[in-house]
Design an enzyme around this catalytic site. Sequence first.
Site, short mmCIF file in Angstrom:
data_model
loop_
_atom_site.label_atom_id
_atom_site.label_comp_id
_atom_site.label_asym_id
_atom_site.label_seq_id
_atom_site.Cartn_x
_atom_site.Cartn_y
_atom_site.Cartn_z
N HIS A 122 0.87 -1.19 0.00
CA HIS A 122 0.00 0.00 0.00
C HIS A 122 0.90 1.23 0.00
O HIS A 122 2.02 1.19 0.51
CB HIS A 122 -0.84 -0.05 1.28
CG HIS A 122 -1.88 1.01 1.42
ND1 HIS A 122 -1.58 2.30 1.79
CD2 HIS A 122 -3.22 0.97 1.26
CE1 HIS A 122 -2.70 3.00 1.85
NE2 HIS A 122 -3.71 2.22 1.54
N ASP A 199 3.41 -4.67 7.66
CA ASP A 199 2.18 -3.90 7.58
C ASP A 199 1.03 -4.88 7.85
O ASP A 199 0.67 -5.69 6.99
CB ASP A 199 2.06 -3.27 6.19
CG ASP A 199 0.76 -2.48 6.03
OD1 ASP A 199 -0.10 -2.55 6.91
OD2 ASP A 199 0.62 -1.80 4.99
N GLN A 202 -4.25 -5.20 7.11
CA GLN A 202 -5.30 -6.12 6.68
C GLN A 202 -5.23 -7.44 7.45
O GLN A 202 -6.26 -7.93 7.91
CB GLN A 202 -5.17 -6.40 5.17
CG GLN A 202 -5.34 -5.17 4.28
CD GLN A 202 -6.78 -4.66 4.23
OE1 GLN A 202 -7.73 -5.37 4.54
NE2 GLN A 202 -6.93 -3.41 3.83
N LYS A 225 -10.05 -0.29 10.44
CA LYS A 225 -10.32 -1.55 9.73
C LYS A 225 -10.63 -2.67 10.72
O LYS A 225 -11.14 -3.72 10.34
CB LYS A 225 -9.10 -1.95 8.88
CG LYS A 225 -8.80 -0.94 7.77
CD LYS A 225 -7.68 -1.42 6.90
CE LYS A 225 -6.96 -0.31 6.17
NZ LYS A 225 -7.70 0.28 5.06
N CYS A 364 -4.66 2.52 -3.66
CA CYS A 364 -3.38 2.98 -3.07
C CYS A 364 -2.29 1.94 -3.27
O CYS A 364 -1.52 1.65 -2.35
CB CYS A 364 -3.53 3.31 -1.59
SG CYS A 364 -4.64 4.67 -1.27
N1 PLP Z 1 -1.62 -0.70 4.54
C1 PLP Z 1 -2.63 -1.41 4.03
C2 PLP Z 1 -2.38 -2.82 3.56
C3 PLP Z 1 -3.90 -0.85 3.94
O1 PLP Z 1 -4.90 -1.57 3.41
C4 PLP Z 1 -4.11 0.48 4.41
C5 PLP Z 1 -5.44 1.12 4.30
O2 PLP Z 1 -6.10 1.05 3.29
C6 PLP Z 1 -3.02 1.16 4.95
C7 PLP Z 1 -1.80 0.55 5.01
C8 PLP Z 1 -3.15 2.57 5.46
O3 PLP Z 1 -3.92 2.63 6.59
P1 PLP Z 1 -4.39 4.05 7.17
O4 PLP Z 1 -4.84 4.88 6.00
O5 PLP Z 1 -5.49 3.70 8.09
O6 PLP Z 1 -3.23 4.66 7.86
#
Ligand code: PLP
Length: 406
Positions: A122, A199, A202, A225, A364
């Site tokens: 992401h 990360d 998910q 999430k 993203c």
């Molecule tokens: N990493 C992953 C795999 C995600 O799906 C997301 C959110 O869509 C993020 C990072 C970023 O999370 P946040 O925007 O809540 O900081």
Amino acid sequence: MLDVNAVRADFPILTRQINGQPLVYLDNGASAQKPQVVIDAITTAYSHEYANVHRGLHTLSNLATEKYESVRGTIARFLGVADDNQIVLNSGTTEGINMIAYGWAMPRFETGDEVILSVMEHHANIVPWHFLRERQGAVLKWVDVDATGALDPQAVIDAITPRTKLIAITQMSNVLGTKVDVKTICDAARARGVAVLVDGSQAAVHMPVDVDDLGCDFYAITGHKLYGPSGSGAIFVRQDRMAEMRPFMGGGDMIREVTRDAVIYNDPPMKFEAGTPGIVQTIGLGVALEYMMGLGMGKIAAHEDSLRDYAAQRLAGLNWLHLQGTTPDKGAIFSFTLDGAGHPHDISTILDKKGVAVRAGHHCAGPLMEHLGVTATCRASFAAYNTTDEVDALIDGLELCHDLFA
Ligand code: PLP
């Protein structure tokens, strides 16, 4: 077995209609809906228990501090972390990863030092490393997925060189649902003195996670999430890495003493938590995690696995649908395009008319879109409260899209 009807009854929004149709919420990869206990906790906190934390010597401040601080322990328990002091509270994964980039990586990266990334990351786990590339000459090394969307952990390990300082990798793709064997990567990285940032935005939502067992250095989660409020989250930072890290943001709460000439920092983890935090958001996250643990992470995972299998089988029956990411080792997240149909945005708009909420776009994940040779996909992502009937509603909606565009 998860009692999905009982779970659904916990989420008031699921009873509403969208465009005259029952809501079928399949945009959980972007953000999950909130159970009543979380909504009540937020209301109670603001109605009866609100004050700023840490600084006060009055009843409400002490109460808010106690509730807020107890969430550190809840997160540690949720993630399988023995020591609460390795949990830094924040506003979500984006802040967590930026903190590691600024606080841990920037002081130790020199020109030519490498970060290994999977092509599925992401942007929150890409752009902070581009900062390092632009400002300090770091090299970003990318590891591809195969045609099914699977990632071979050995390919990540093989990419390690003497210049590698960090592997920054997702445990579950937000686009393909692919699960990554981060434990194998962590074992090999540790043996070579390379740090690993996982990360977990998910993965932590969909499967039991044991961070101490994984052996990573950093593990990021994001509250919205996890059925919690937006603006809440945390990052696990292993004790020795915390000692190596400098503060990312300065301000109140992260200091013990400030004079004209000097500053003495608070002890970690508070050293890394500057300013008034998301007090109520964090309290809500604690309640959300208790809720998930109450349902049982194993039960949530088993329920979502059965939804994944059912959805995979039904989607495979649509020969005009192109599914991205067919590896069986994945969560219930499906990205697809329709042959001959318009832009994924059109599909999502038509599905919305039938009450079905999905996401369309690049999610993203620019490098992954490039790897897949598409500019955008539609994504249906499932949660603990979804049902096989909702898979059928998605398929009906997709068939309507196909008929409209045929
Ligand atoms: N990493 C992953 C795999 C995600 O799906 C997301 C959110 O869509 C993020 C990072 C970023 O999370 P946040 O925007 O809540 O900081």
